[in-house]
Scaffold this motif. Structure first.
Motif, PDB file in Angstrom:
ATOM      1  N   GLN A 155     -21.880  -1.327   4.662  1.00  0.00           N
ATOM      2  CA  GLN A 155     -22.465  -0.025   4.363  1.00  0.00           C
ATOM      3  C   GLN A 155     -21.382   0.958   3.926  1.00  0.00           C
ATOM      4  O   GLN A 155     -21.539   1.697   2.955  1.00  0.00           O
ATOM      5  N   ASN A 189     -28.057  -3.901  12.130  1.00  0.00           N
ATOM      6  CA  ASN A 189     -27.307  -2.774  12.668  1.00  0.00           C
ATOM      7  C   ASN A 189     -26.396  -3.205  13.801  1.00  0.00           C
ATOM      8  O   ASN A 189     -25.379  -2.575  14.051  1.00  0.00           O
ATOM      9  N   THR A 190     -26.783  -4.278  14.505  1.00  0.00           N
ATOM     10  CA  THR A 190     -25.925  -4.740  15.585  1.00  0.00           C
ATOM     11  C   THR A 190     -24.697  -5.454  15.049  1.00  0.00           C
ATOM     12  O   THR A 190     -23.704  -5.575  15.757  1.00  0.00           O
ATOM     13  N   TYR A 234     -22.109  -5.489   8.919  1.00  0.00           N
ATOM     14  CA  TYR A 234     -23.076  -4.689   8.174  1.00  0.00           C
ATOM     15  C   TYR A 234     -22.580  -3.261   8.028  1.00  0.00           C
ATOM     16  O   TYR A 234     -22.714  -2.649   6.975  1.00  0.00           O
ATOM     17  N   HIS A 235     -21.944  -2.741   9.113  1.00  0.00           N
ATOM     18  CA  HIS A 235     -21.408  -1.382   9.020  1.00  0.00           C
ATOM     19  C   HIS A 235     -20.298  -1.323   7.989  1.00  0.00           C
ATOM     20  O   HIS A 235     -20.201  -0.369   7.212  1.00  0.00           O
TER      21      HIS A 235
END
Ligand SMILES: [Zn+2]
Ligand SMILES: [Zn+2]
Length: 334
Positions: free
Chosen positions: A171, A162-163, A167-168
């Motif tokens: 997603q 999440n950091t 990854y964002h």
């Protein structure tokens, strides 16, 4: 010593008497003086002798006493030291024996351990499959013996992901891919071939239920009239087909025109105002309806309200009139 001195004195006395007997009584006075002198010297000698004897005996006694004392003091000490030395010798020899006895199994165990480690290294570390197998064994055993570790590790990994900004992005891309898949599915559902299939199935159903074409022709206007009376036509997903929908809409428009002509309040200004009101978006009541929603085909939203609605979650993107899910939008221009 006493006897000798007495014998000497007696001998001396006899000698003096012999001399006296020989010489006669002429010299009696001198003889008595000599006797007194001799007695005095013998007494002195006796005294000195006894003193010397006493001194010698005392010294001897003192020495024997000192020797006895030394024996009594040093004897136990020497005995204790002897005993201690013997004990230490025994203990040291026993310790050496025990250490030898213990060292040989330890040496054997160390050799066994070393050979096992060598075997382990040869099996697991030389080739990559052994290494992977070892890692797998370690991971599986860790998870078997500590099941909570899996969840903490998963949470940690998720927090780490999440950091990451990538990854964002990932997603978001996956979410877009999912949306595209849903839209494609919706387009396939609303495509011409699907509609034709549904139309054919409905025809077959109606034919089997009604028993002929004339019955279907007679039921269709009744259906359209009931829909006009409800002011809203709400077709289900399976119902709309291209030809039926057009026919229904035409009949609805004709009926609405007939109703409008039939009403007493047919002021052109009011009619124009109503017409303008019907063109407004149902959400903001301000902009003109320009977006057609698919698959329900309701024309009820403006461009801005559609954009706001499409930014919601996918289960909230519903048509405001019929609550059907919006899978696609079309811009229309009147
Ligand atoms: Zn609007
Ligand atoms: Zn709708």
């Amino acid at each position: 010593g006493h006897l000798l001195s007495h014998l000497a004195l007696r001998g001396k006395e006899l000698l003096h008497r012999g001399l006296c007997g020989l010489l006669g009584c002429g010299q009696a006075l001198a003889r008595q003086v000599c006797e007194g002198l001799a007695i005095g010297t013998s007494l002195l000698a006796y005294l000195i002798n006894s003193l010397v004897n006493v001194c010698l005996i005392g010294t001897q006694n003192l020495f024997t006493l000192v020797a006895a004392l030394w024996d009594s003091v040093a004897g136990p000490f020497l005995r204790v030291t002897d005993l201690l030395a013997a004990f230490l010798a025994h203990v040291s020899s026993g310790a050496i024996a025990v250490s030898i006895l213990l060292w040989s199994p330890c040496q054997l165990a160390f050799e066994l351990l070393a050979s096992a480690a060598e075997l382990f290294i040869n099996i697991f570390f030389v080739n990559i499959y052994g290494l992977v197998l070892l890692l797998l064994i370690i991971v599986v055993s860790a998870f078997v013996f500590n099941p909570g570790l899996l969840w903490t590790l998963t949470g940690y990994v998720l927090g780490y992901f999440n950091t990451l900004p990538s990854y964002h992005r990932l997603q978001r891309d996956v979410w877009r891919l999912y949306q595209v898949a849903v839209l494609t599915l919706g387009m396939a559902m609303t495509s011409q071939a699907w509609r034709r299939l549904v139309d054919w199935s409905l025809q077959v159903t109606n034919w089997s239920q009604g028993g002929g074409t004339t019955n279907r022709e007679s039921t269709r206007p009744a259906l359209s009239r009931s829909a006009v009376a409800g002011q809203r036509l709400q077709p289900s997903r399976e119902e709309p087909s291209t030809s039926w929908g057009k026919a229904l809409r035409r009949q609805q428009l004709n009926a609405a025109a007939g109703d409008g002509e039939g009403t007493p309040d047919n002021d052109p200004w009011v009619l124009l105002k109503e017409q303008e009101e019907r063109k407004k978006c149902v959400i903001c009541q301000d902009q003109t309806k320009t977006v057609l929603l698919l698959p329900c085909r309701h024309l009820c939203l403006c461009q801005e309200c559609t954009e706001v609605l499409l930014q919601q979650a996918i289960y909230q993107r519903n048509c405001p009139l019929c609550r059907q899910m919006i899978l696609q939008t079309l811009n229309v221009y009147l």
